[in-house]
Design a protein around this motif. Structure first.
Motif, PDB file in Angstrom:
ATOM      1  N   VAL A   5      31.762  29.995  23.728  1.00  0.00           N
ATOM      2  CA  VAL A   5      32.087  28.662  24.057  1.00  0.00           C
ATOM      3  C   VAL A   5      32.509  28.935  25.111  1.00  0.00           C
ATOM      4  O   VAL A   5      31.608  27.782  26.498  1.00  0.00           O
ATOM      5  N   VAL A   6      33.014  29.497  26.577  1.00  0.00           N
ATOM      6  CA  VAL A   6      33.247  29.885  28.467  1.00  0.00           C
ATOM      7  C   VAL A   6      31.770  29.951  28.092  1.00  0.00           C
ATOM      8  O   VAL A   6      31.146  29.092  29.184  1.00  0.00           O
ATOM      9  N   THR A   7      31.218  30.936  28.106  1.00  0.00           N
ATOM     10  CA  THR A   7      30.050  31.285  27.612  1.00  0.00           C
ATOM     11  C   THR A   7      29.032  30.475  28.317  1.00  0.00           C
ATOM     12  O   THR A   7      28.275  29.860  29.251  1.00  0.00           O
ATOM     13  N   MET A  33      41.393  29.965  25.984  1.00  0.00           N
ATOM     14  CA  MET A  33      40.186  30.108  26.318  1.00  0.00           C
ATOM     15  C   MET A  33      40.071  29.250  25.985  1.00  0.00           C
ATOM     16  O   MET A  33      38.822  28.058  26.388  1.00  0.00           O
ATOM     17  N   ILE A  34      39.653  28.463  24.693  1.00  0.00           N
ATOM     18  CA  ILE A  34      38.913  27.334  24.069  1.00  0.00           C
ATOM     19  C   ILE A  34      39.492  26.129  24.776  1.00  0.00           C
ATOM     20  O   ILE A  34      38.133  25.523  25.115  1.00  0.00           O
ATOM     21  N   TRP A  78      39.030  31.593  37.018  1.00  0.00           N
ATOM     22  CA  TRP A  78      40.008  32.574  36.875  1.00  0.00           C
ATOM     23  C   TRP A  78      41.184  32.407  35.348  1.00  0.00           C
ATOM     24  O   TRP A  78      41.616  33.506  34.854  1.00  0.00           O
ATOM     25  N   LEU A  79      41.145  31.077  34.366  1.00  0.00           N
ATOM     26  CA  LEU A  79      41.622  31.356  34.410  1.00  0.00           C
ATOM     27  C   LEU A  79      41.637  31.900  32.431  1.00  0.00           C
ATOM     28  O   LEU A  79      42.143  32.618  32.236  1.00  0.00           O
ATOM     29  N   THR A  80      39.967  31.465  32.218  1.00  0.00           N
ATOM     30  CA  THR A  80      39.278  32.116  30.943  1.00  0.00           C
ATOM     31  C   THR A  80      39.086  33.715  31.041  1.00  0.00           C
ATOM     32  O   THR A  80      39.219  34.254  30.342  1.00  0.00           O
ATOM     33  N   ALA A  83      37.091  37.743  16.065  1.00  0.00           N
ATOM     34  CA  ALA A  83      35.441  37.235  15.750  1.00  0.00           C
ATOM     35  C   ALA A  83      36.333  35.375  16.318  1.00  0.00           C
ATOM     36  O   ALA A  83      35.314  34.732  16.467  1.00  0.00           O
ATOM     37  N   LEU A  84      37.709  35.477  16.228  1.00  0.00           N
ATOM     38  CA  LEU A  84      38.517  34.784  17.297  1.00  0.00           C
ATOM     39  C   LEU A  84      38.177  34.142  18.754  1.00  0.00           C
ATOM     40  O   LEU A  84      37.326  33.180  19.803  1.00  0.00           O
ATOM     41  N   PHE A  85      38.284  35.186  19.327  1.00  0.00           N
ATOM     42  CA  PHE A  85      37.830  36.136  20.670  1.00  0.00           C
ATOM     43  C   PHE A  85      36.273  35.829  21.429  1.00  0.00           C
ATOM     44  O   PHE A  85      35.851  35.352  21.543  1.00  0.00           O
ATOM     45  N   THR A  86      35.355  35.910  20.023  1.00  0.00           N
ATOM     46  CA  THR A  86      34.208  36.229  20.294  1.00  0.00           C
ATOM     47  C   THR A  86      33.678  34.405  20.424  1.00  0.00           C
ATOM     48  O   THR A  86      32.739  34.194  20.884  1.00  0.00           O
TER      49      THR A  86
END
Length: 129
Positions: free
Chosen positions: A72-74, A123-124, A81-83, A64-67
Motif C-alpha cells: 500500500v505504501v509503495t 504504516m497503513i 520517514w514515518l513509514t 502477510a499484514l506487513f506485506t
C-alpha cells in the motif's frame, strides 16, 4: 528500492531463518524418519521446538499484514520517514519476538508483538491519510 521494500526483503530472510532454526531442531529431536514421513499422527515436540514452530507460524501471519502495508505504501507512493521508521520497528520487533517466544518472556512476548502490529497498522494509516 524504498526502505519499506528493503525491510520487507529482510523480513522474508528472517522468516527463512526462523524456518531453518525450527527445522534443524525438529530434525535433531524427531529424526528424519518422522520429519520426512507423512506425520499422519501428531508429533510431540519439546517445549522449545514447539515455541519456535509457533513463533514461525506467527511471523507468517504478521508478514502477510506487513506485506500489505508495504504494498500500500509503495504503490500509493506514500513512503515517508514515518513509514520507513515503522518498517524498521516491525523488523526489530519480529527479531526480538523469536527469543521472547522461545524463552517464554512473559509478558514481553506480547508487548513485542503489539509493537510490531502497531507499526504495521500505522504504516497503513499513514498511507491512507
Amino acid at each position: 528500492m524504498t526502505t519499506e521494500l528493503t525491510v520487507l526483503a529482510l523480513a522474508g530472510l528472517l522468516q527463512a531463518c526462523q524456518f531453518a532454526l525450527f527445522a534443524i531442531r525438529a530434525n535433531l529431536e524427531l529424526g528424519p524418519a518422522v520429519t520426512m514421513g507423512p506425520r499422519d499422527k501428531p508429533v510431540q515436540l519439546s517445549k522449545m521446538t514447539g515455541r519456535l514452530q509457533r513463533a514461525m507460524a506467527n511471523h507468517f501471519e504478521g508478514l502477510a499484514l506487513f506485506t500489505i502495508a508495504v504494498v500500500v505504501v509503495t504503490l500509493a507512493d506514500e513512503s515517508s520517514w514515518l513509514t520507513a521508521s515503522c518498517a524498521w520497528i516491525y523488523l526489530i520487533a519480529r527479531v526480538l519476538y523469536v527469543p521472547a517466544y522461545a524463552f517464554g518472556w512473559t509478558p514481553w512476548r506480547s508487548v513485542i508483538w503489539v509493537v510490531g502490529f502497531a507499526a504495521t497498522m500505522l504504516m497503513i494509516l499513514a498511507a491512507l491519510f
